[in-house]
Write an enzyme that holds these catalytic residues in place. Sequence first.
Site, short mmCIF file in Angstrom:
data_model
loop_
_atom_site.label_atom_id
_atom_site.label_comp_id
_atom_site.label_asym_id
_atom_site.label_seq_id
_atom_site.Cartn_x
_atom_site.Cartn_y
_atom_site.Cartn_z
N VAL A 21 59.68 115.34 15.57
CA VAL A 21 59.48 115.37 17.01
C VAL A 21 59.37 116.81 17.50
O VAL A 21 58.46 117.16 18.26
CB VAL A 21 60.60 114.62 17.76
CG1 VAL A 21 60.51 114.84 19.26
CG2 VAL A 21 60.54 113.14 17.44
N CYS A 22 60.27 117.66 17.06
CA CYS A 22 60.26 119.05 17.51
C CYS A 22 59.04 119.80 16.99
O CYS A 22 58.43 120.58 17.72
CB CYS A 22 61.54 119.76 17.07
SG CYS A 22 63.01 119.01 17.78
N SER A 23 58.67 119.56 15.75
CA SER A 23 57.47 120.18 15.19
C SER A 23 56.24 119.77 16.00
O SER A 23 55.41 120.61 16.35
CB SER A 23 57.28 119.80 13.73
OG SER A 23 58.27 120.40 12.93
#
Length: 127
Positions: free
Chosen positions: A45-47
Amino acid sequence: MAVEIGDEAPDFELPDQHGTPVKLSSFRGSKNVVLVFYPLAFSPVCSGELCAMREDFPEVSRDDVELLTVSVDSLYSHRVWAEQEHFQFALLSDFWPHGAVAKAYGVHPIPQARDIADYQKALAALA
């Protein structure tokens, strides 16, 4: 308690992925800061969200905008991740005391990436 629209942002100083201290208040009066909290480097998700910031958020190249991202990862993790993903913006380490800046902002883990258009709308509202 979360920081609300119109509140003065709590000041902080955190190291970026190169170990350089970055102080939020140093941008006051000169740049609009887009401050993005995320849980963990290298997570899907963060990537996805930070890659979208890199690719689909051209506003960060403006002279009056500074993108600062914050997580509890170490600056060493951030350095590797920034090199791997070619991030040219600051990845700030809220490592110690663990998550203190996130707590000051009332930030909680978000299970899905936020829409880049929301960042663009918020930034446009400052103009």
